[in-house]
Enzyme design. Structure first.
Site, PDB file in Angstrom:
ATOM      1  N   LYS A  75      61.029  54.395  10.856  1.00  0.00           N
ATOM      2  CA  LYS A  75      61.504  53.115  10.309  1.00  0.00           C
ATOM      3  C   LYS A  75      60.501  52.003  10.604  1.00  0.00           C
ATOM      4  O   LYS A  75      60.185  51.724  11.759  1.00  0.00           O
ATOM      5  CB  LYS A  75      62.857  52.764  10.931  1.00  0.00           C
TER       6      LYS A  75
ATOM      7  N   ASP B 199      63.306  41.974  11.301  1.00  0.00           N
ATOM      8  CA  ASP B 199      64.660  42.135  10.783  1.00  0.00           C
ATOM      9  C   ASP B 199      65.529  40.934  11.132  1.00  0.00           C
ATOM     10  O   ASP B 199      65.972  40.785  12.266  1.00  0.00           O
ATOM     11  CB  ASP B 199      65.290  43.409  11.344  1.00  0.00           C
TER      12      ASP B 199
ATOM     13  N   LYS C 255      71.602  38.026  11.446  1.00  0.00           N
ATOM     14  CA  LYS C 255      71.885  38.243  12.857  1.00  0.00           C
ATOM     15  C   LYS C 255      72.094  36.912  13.578  1.00  0.00           C
ATOM     16  O   LYS C 255      71.624  35.864  13.113  1.00  0.00           O
ATOM     17  CB  LYS C 255      70.701  38.962  13.520  1.00  0.00           C
TER      18      LYS C 255
ATOM     19  N   ASP D 274      61.392  46.166  15.440  1.00  0.00           N
ATOM     20  CA  ASP D 274      62.186  47.007  14.549  1.00  0.00           C
ATOM     21  C   ASP D 274      61.332  47.974  13.734  1.00  0.00           C
ATOM     22  O   ASP D 274      61.852  48.720  12.907  1.00  0.00           O
ATOM     23  CB  ASP D 274      63.044  46.143  13.618  1.00  0.00           C
TER      24      ASP D 274
ATOM     25  N   ASP E  46      72.328  44.192   7.083  1.00  0.00           N
ATOM     26  CA  ASP E  46      71.701  44.417   8.381  1.00  0.00           C
ATOM     27  C   ASP E  46      71.678  45.899   8.760  1.00  0.00           C
ATOM     28  O   ASP E  46      71.138  46.261   9.792  1.00  0.00           O
ATOM     29  CB  ASP E  46      72.424  43.613   9.467  1.00  0.00           C
TER      30      ASP E  46
ATOM     31  N   GLU F  20      69.873  48.072   7.237  1.00  0.00           N
ATOM     32  CA  GLU F  20      68.800  48.268   6.264  1.00  0.00           C
ATOM     33  C   GLU F  20      67.881  49.433   6.608  1.00  0.00           C
ATOM     34  O   GLU F  20      67.266  50.025   5.737  1.00  0.00           O
ATOM     35  CB  GLU F  20      67.969  46.988   6.133  1.00  0.00           C
TER      36      GLU F  20
ATOM     37  N   ARG G  36      68.439  52.457   7.559  1.00  0.00           N
ATOM     38  CA  ARG G  36      68.827  53.733   6.955  1.00  0.00           C
ATOM     39  C   ARG G  36      68.507  53.779   5.465  1.00  0.00           C
ATOM     40  O   ARG G  36      68.318  54.858   4.909  1.00  0.00           O
ATOM     41  CB  ARG G  36      70.318  53.987   7.207  1.00  0.00           C
TER      42      ARG G  36
END
Length: 507
Positions: free
Chosen positions: A271, A276, A283, A294, A353, A355, A357
């Site tokens: 990933k 993020d 968030k 991230d 959020d 995202e 996956r």
């Protein structure tokens, strides 16, 4: 720092083998093993004791006793060297009990603690190589790691870790091979740390892709990069959807190590969310700066592919690395949107959020087109990983046998992955009202588990698969410990390399 400068950056001290002390050595590091009886008055056993004549050994033992040395794990003590030794200082490093001291990770931790305490020291000679050349080298290299690219003279450290470490060990073929292997592994971990520690102002998808290209090409990997136009045309709806809100468009990088005559192939997916915010499902502000990490999974996968090339492993390794920035804007995807993943599966985005996956799903489908025998994806995927396992223990999920194999290997190298289940009853919670899948469940229970169940939908049926959630372990928000620095840790690079080597050896 340009991509080429980044690739050429020195990330650790020079480490070599030696069989004797020299006149220009400054510090001698001695490993201590605690006595079996904690109440014993006798000093701890000394690793490297055979270096000394009887009088010198007695003087060193007396100094250990005088400063209260016990040999417990993590204990670091220093005292002036006897006049009979050509060094000015002795540092003792506790390894724990005789049983504990035989554990490779105890050696790594001791070496890491040792070199951090030696800031400003000159040339170092260490007996820890006598306990294990490979672990000692990894510990010293990673314990010395620093990231100071953005510090000016105002805040730069006035001390630096030693630039030269020599391990007291026989110069055998086996020890030389262990040292060379350890330095490649440690440098790869440091590459991942550097990528994670580079702030999002300087590491956005296009720049991340370029750094991967330069690093990969230099290591001998074949590199392919798809830009946002090519991704959109090819139907990578997850990567495009996540990247829609940013002015800095996404990328997909492929790094390929082709081993001649290899009987097995391994796909790696990581990933790569370079920052993020959560997107429209934004968030909280507190701690959001940590989302620079991230892309820790992508950093680990890029670094592992480079290590595979440098080690010339006899297995084909193909890394597929999606990179995007998740931002809120007038063009960002919305909660309730439906996107079409690469391969055709439709997903209702209930929470922007979740995202990671979405970009992983695209990359997993693409990776499976190569028909690998094994697929490992890794990601800073869920806060639920930290709730379940804390900040230092990766969760390992996937097909049962391969999941357990990966977790066991992770524990053996000191990254301590822990096998977790994927309960079948959680699958229906990912059913969507309007699409094939929803990207989250309607509850907060088993979040790490349901995320892996989502990913499973995109893994080809005949592929042995493991998913490693490193949401906490990839980024250390506390102080340094062992050979782990504050910030990017490089987890799970060592696990991935060890799994690949295990596949080479055992199929």
């Amino acid at each position: 720092m340009s991509s080429h400068d980044f690739a050429d950056r020195a990330r650790g001290p020079h480490i070599d083998l030696t069989t004797a002390l020299a006149k220009d050595d400054d510090v001698l590091v001695i490993g201590l093993i605690s006595a079996d009886d904690p109440d014993a008055a006798a000093p701890s056993l000394l690793i490297g004791e055979d270096l000394f004549d009887d009088a010198t050994a007695e003087a060193v033992s007396a100094s250990v006793a005088a400063v209260g040395g016990t040999g417990r794990a993590g204990e670091i003590l220093s005292f002036p060297a006897p006049a009979s030794l050509p060094v000015r200082l002795i540092q003792t490093v506790g390894l724990g009990s005789d049983t504990d001291s035989r554990d490779d990770d105890a050696i790594r931790r001791a070496a890491g603690e040792s070199i951090r305490k030696l800031d400003g020291a000159g040339r170092v000679v260490s007996t820890l190589g006598d306990a294990g050349v490979g672990p000692a080298a990894e510990g010293y290299f990673l314990g010395a790691y620093r990231f100071e690219e953005f510090r000016t003279e105002k805040s730069a450290s006035t001390k630096q870790p030693p630039a030269d470490v020599r391990l007291l060990a026989a110069k055998t073929k086996e020890n030389r091979a262990a040292l060379d292997h350890a330095l490649i592994v440690a440098d790869s971990v440091a590459i991942a740390r550097d990528l994670v520690n580079t702030p999002p102002s300087h590491l956005f998808p296009a720049e991340f892709a370029e750094r991967a290209r330069v690093l990969g090409s230099k290591a001998g990997l074949r590199v392919e990069i798809l830009d946002d136009v090519e991704l959109d045309k090819a139907g990578y709806g997850g990567i495009i959807g996540v990247g829609k809100g940013s002015s800095r468009p996404p990328r997909l990088v492929r790094l390929i190590h082709e081993a001649k005559g290899a009987q097995r192939s391994v796909a790696l997916v990581g990933k790569g969310i370079t920052f993020d915010t959560g997107g429209i499902s934004i968030k909280p502000a507190a701690g959001m700066e940590q989302m620079t990490s991230d892309m820790g999974g992508a950093a680990a996968v890029v670094a592992t592919a480079i290590a595979a090339a440098k080690l010339d492993v006899n297995v084909t390794v193909i890394a597929t690395v999606p990179m995007a920035e998740n931002m809120p804007s007038g063009t960002a995807q919305r909660p309730g949107d439906v996107l079409t993943q690469y391969g055709g599966t439709t997903v209702e985005v209930l929470n922007t959020d979740a995202e990671g996956r979405l970009i992983l799903a695209d990359a997993i489908v693409r990776a499976c087109e190569d028909e690998p025998d094994y697929l490992i994806d890794t990601a800073t995927l869920t806060g639920a990983q930290m709730v379940a396992l804390g900040t230092r223990t990766p969760g390992v999920l996937g097909t049962d046998e391969f999941r357990d194999r990966v977790a066991t290997i992770s524990q053996s190298v000191g990254e301590n992955g822990w096998a977790m289940p994927m309960p079948s009853e959680l699958r229906t919670d990912l059913d969507s009202r309007v699409a094939d899948l929803a990207n989250v469940t309607n509850h907060r229970w088993g979040g790490m588990l349901s995320a892996s169940i989502f990913l499973k939908e995109f893994v080809a049926k005949d592929v042995d698969w493991a998913h490693i959630d490193v949401a906490g372990p990839a980024f250390n928000t506390s102080g340094p410990w062992g050979y782990t620095a504050k910030g990017g840790t490089g987890v799970p690079v060592r696990t991935l390399i060890a799994v690949i080597e295990d596949i080479v050896e055992n199929g």
